[in-house]
Write a protein that holds these residues in place. Structure first.
Motif, PDB file in Angstrom:
ATOM      1  N   ILE A 143       0.832  -1.208   0.000  1.00 36.23           N
ATOM      2  CA  ILE A 143       0.000   0.000   0.000  1.00 36.23           C
ATOM      3  C   ILE A 143       0.864   1.255   0.000  1.00 36.23           C
ATOM      4  CG2 ILE A 143      -1.634   1.345   1.388  1.00 36.23           C
ATOM      5  CD1 ILE A 143      -2.879  -1.358   2.230  1.00 36.23           C
ATOM      6  N   GLU A 144       1.924   1.261   0.802  1.00 29.42           N
ATOM      7  CA  GLU A 144       2.832   2.411   0.832  1.00 29.42           C
ATOM      8  C   GLU A 144       3.498   2.628  -0.531  1.00 29.42           C
ATOM      9  OE1 GLU A 144       5.651   2.018   3.946  1.00 29.42           O
ATOM     10  OE2 GLU A 144       4.160   2.006   5.555  1.00 29.42           O
ATOM     11  N   LEU A 145       3.936   1.544  -1.152  1.00 27.60           N
ATOM     12  CA  LEU A 145       4.566   1.661  -2.468  1.00 27.60           C
ATOM     13  C   LEU A 145       3.587   2.219  -3.499  1.00 27.60           C
ATOM     14  CD1 LEU A 145       6.585  -1.697  -2.638  1.00 27.60           C
ATOM     15  CD2 LEU A 145       7.494   0.599  -2.252  1.00 27.60           C
ATOM     16  N   LEU A 146       2.351   1.774  -3.435  1.00 32.21           N
ATOM     17  CA  LEU A 146       1.351   2.249  -4.399  1.00 32.21           C
ATOM     18  C   LEU A 146       0.998   3.712  -4.172  1.00 32.21           C
ATOM     19  CD1 LEU A 146      -0.961  -0.888  -4.477  1.00 32.21           C
ATOM     20  CD2 LEU A 146       0.490  -0.063  -6.335  1.00 32.21           C
ATOM     21  N   GLU A 147       1.008   4.130  -2.934  1.00 31.66           N
ATOM     22  CA  GLU A 147       0.775   5.555  -2.651  1.00 31.66           C
ATOM     23  C   GLU A 147       1.877   6.405  -3.273  1.00 31.66           C
ATOM     24  OE1 GLU A 147      -1.596   5.082   1.637  1.00 31.66           O
ATOM     25  OE2 GLU A 147       0.564   5.484   1.589  1.00 31.66           O
ATOM     26  N   THR A 148       3.115   5.919  -3.160  1.00 33.56           N
ATOM     27  CA  THR A 148       4.232   6.625  -3.784  1.00 33.56           C
ATOM     28  C   THR A 148       4.087   6.631  -5.301  1.00 33.56           C
ATOM     29  OG1 THR A 148       5.709   5.978  -1.978  1.00 33.56           O
ATOM     30  CG2 THR A 148       6.748   6.694  -4.031  1.00 33.56           C
ATOM     31  N   TYR A 149       3.706   5.495  -5.865  1.00 37.76           N
ATOM     32  CA  TYR A 149       3.557   5.381  -7.319  1.00 37.76           C
ATOM     33  C   TYR A 149       2.446   6.305  -7.824  1.00 37.76           C
ATOM     34  CZ  TYR A 149       3.291   3.216 -11.930  1.00 37.76           C
ATOM     35  OH  TYR A 149       3.305   2.998 -13.297  1.00 37.76           O
ATOM     36  N   ALA A 150       1.347   6.341  -7.082  1.00 37.65           N
ATOM     37  CA  ALA A 150       0.235   7.214  -7.476  1.00 37.65           C
ATOM     38  C   ALA A 150       0.682   8.677  -7.497  1.00 37.65           C
ATOM     39  CB  ALA A 150      -0.941   7.026  -6.525  1.00 37.65           C
ATOM     40  N   HIS A 151       1.542   9.038  -6.553  1.00 34.44           N
ATOM     41  CA  HIS A 151       2.072  10.415  -6.530  1.00 34.44           C
ATOM     42  C   HIS A 151       2.955  10.670  -7.743  1.00 34.44           C
ATOM     43  CE1 HIS A 151       3.778  14.174  -5.169  1.00 34.44           C
ATOM     44  NE2 HIS A 151       5.002  13.643  -5.224  1.00 34.44           N
ATOM     45  N   TYR A 152       3.789   9.677  -8.101  1.00 29.93           N
ATOM     46  CA  TYR A 152       4.664   9.839  -9.262  1.00 29.93           C
ATOM     47  C   TYR A 152       3.852  10.008 -10.534  1.00 29.93           C
ATOM     48  CZ  TYR A 152       8.721   8.458  -6.450  1.00 29.93           C
ATOM     49  OH  TYR A 152       9.724   8.407  -5.518  1.00 29.93           O
ATOM     50  N   GLU A 153       2.707   9.328 -10.600  1.00 28.09           N
ATOM     51  CA  GLU A 153       1.880   9.438 -11.812  1.00 28.09           C
ATOM     52  C   GLU A 153       1.301  10.831 -11.994  1.00 28.09           C
ATOM     53  OE1 GLU A 153       0.125   5.258 -13.446  1.00 28.09           O
ATOM     54  OE2 GLU A 153      -1.129   6.368 -12.042  1.00 28.09           O
ATOM     55  N   GLY A 160      14.770  10.631 -14.391  1.00 30.52           N
ATOM     56  CA  GLY A 160      15.853  10.244 -13.508  1.00 30.52           C
ATOM     57  C   GLY A 160      15.464   9.198 -12.492  1.00 30.52           C
ATOM     58  N   LYS A 161      15.816   9.457 -11.226  1.00 32.97           N
ATOM     59  CA  LYS A 161      15.587   8.494 -10.156  1.00 32.97           C
ATOM     60  C   LYS A 161      14.095   8.278  -9.901  1.00 32.97           C
ATOM     61  CE  LYS A 161      19.937   9.236  -7.700  1.00 32.97           C
ATOM     62  NZ  LYS A 161      20.577   9.621  -6.411  1.00 32.97           N
ATOM     63  N   VAL A 162      13.289   9.295 -10.112  1.00 30.37           N
ATOM     64  CA  VAL A 162      11.842   9.149  -9.925  1.00 30.37           C
ATOM     65  C   VAL A 162      11.290   8.115 -10.905  1.00 30.37           C
ATOM     66  CG1 VAL A 162       9.608  10.296 -10.120  1.00 30.37           C
ATOM     67  CG2 VAL A 162      11.517  11.469  -9.020  1.00 30.37           C
ATOM     68  N   LYS A 163      11.719   8.203 -12.162  1.00 28.68           N
ATOM     69  CA  LYS A 163      11.261   7.255 -13.174  1.00 28.68           C
ATOM     70  C   LYS A 163      11.777   5.848 -12.864  1.00 28.68           C
ATOM     71  CE  LYS A 163      11.010   6.648 -18.185  1.00 28.68           C
ATOM     72  NZ  LYS A 163      11.413   7.221 -19.509  1.00 28.68           N
ATOM     73  N   ASP A 164      13.031   5.757 -12.408  1.00 26.31           N
ATOM     74  CA  ASP A 164      13.599   4.451 -12.068  1.00 26.31           C
ATOM     75  C   ASP A 164      12.849   3.814 -10.896  1.00 26.31           C
ATOM     76  OD1 ASP A 164      15.454   4.793 -14.051  1.00 26.31           O
ATOM     77  OD2 ASP A 164      17.048   5.504 -12.715  1.00 26.31           O
ATOM     78  N   THR A 165      12.529   4.645  -9.884  1.00 26.15           N
ATOM     79  CA  THR A 165      11.806   4.128  -8.719  1.00 26.15           C
ATOM     80  C   THR A 165      10.412   3.658  -9.105  1.00 26.15           C
ATOM     81  OG1 THR A 165      13.014   5.644  -7.261  1.00 26.15           O
ATOM     82  CG2 THR A 165      10.990   4.671  -6.393  1.00 26.15           C
ATOM     83  N   ALA A 166       9.764   4.388  -9.992  1.00 29.35           N
ATOM     84  CA  ALA A 166       8.436   3.980 -10.465  1.00 29.35           C
ATOM     85  C   ALA A 166       8.515   2.617 -11.137  1.00 29.35           C
ATOM     86  CB  ALA A 166       7.871   5.022 -11.426  1.00 29.35           C
TER      87      ALA A 166
END
Length: 221
Positions: A143-153, A160-166
């Protein structure tokens, strides 16, 4: 001070050993040249398994009574279902806001598999301990990972690192889907073995009695 009874079902490994020994002896005594020879060996092996399991080596159910006050962090099945329902609701809400179709599909499969796991646990509550880590750690982290991913979207052009983390989060979701499906298959494994064995025995007996006409015609051709 209350008490609770803990039951544990132990399946004997000896029927499997017996089938292995039978197959070795059969291979030494009889020639295995045709495909039908292997079908016959498989059918006989299933028969041996069922006979050993039902007549000689029964499953053993052990139980012990302990003080419920001494069992720490014990959740009942009802409590676990409530906790799972909350987590599944969070996953569904996050899924609605995620545009990536692959992640969305993976989340749908995760939710569906977890529901099937709890369907099994209602019939086999003795296995609830095997999924505690799923509720206590894996799903909260997901759930935490998906919250981060939803923010990246929400970012117009992640770089850069944001795209790699996604991308790493996408891989983690796929990994979680496979792990949860593996847990589902693990829970149903013994039940599937018993069911498949019964089907093979039935097929062998029908074949021996000459009632599988289609297969008999194929063998003649």
């Amino acid at each position: 001070m209350g008490q609770m009874t803990i039951k544990n079902k132990i399946r004997s490994p000896y029927p499997f050993y017996g089938v292995g020994i039978f197959c070795l002896i059969y291979a030494f005594v009889f020639d295995l040249y045709r495909i039908t020879d292997y079908f016959i060996l498989t059918g006989l092996g299933i028969v041996v398994y069922v006979v050993l399991k039902s007549v000689f080596f029964h499953d053993v159910t052990t139980q012990k009574t302990v003080n419920s006050d001494s069992v720490e962090n014990t959740l009942t099945l009802v409590e676990m279902e409530k906790e799972a329902a909350t987590q599944l609701q969070a996953l569904n809400e996050l899924n609605q806001g995620i545009a990536d179709e692959k992640i969305s599909q993976d989340l749908n499969e995760i939710v569906s598999t977890i529901k099937q796991i709890f369907k099994y646990l209602r019939e086999h509550p003795e296995d609830t301990t095997s999924i505690r880590k799923l509720l206590a750690y894996y799903l909260p982290v997901l759930i935490e990972l998906l919250e981060t991913y939803a923010h990246y979207e929400t970012l117009s052009e992640p770089k850069g690192k944001v795209k790699d983390t996604a991308g790493e989060i996408e891989g983690a979701v796929e990994m979680m889907k496979q792990a949860i499906h593996h847990k589902y298959e693990e829970l149903y494994q013994n039940q599937m073995i018993d069911t498949n064995a019964e089907i093979e025995v039935l097929k062998t007996m029908l074949h021996q009695d000459g009632l599988l006409l289609d297969e008999m015609k194929e063998e003649r051709n």
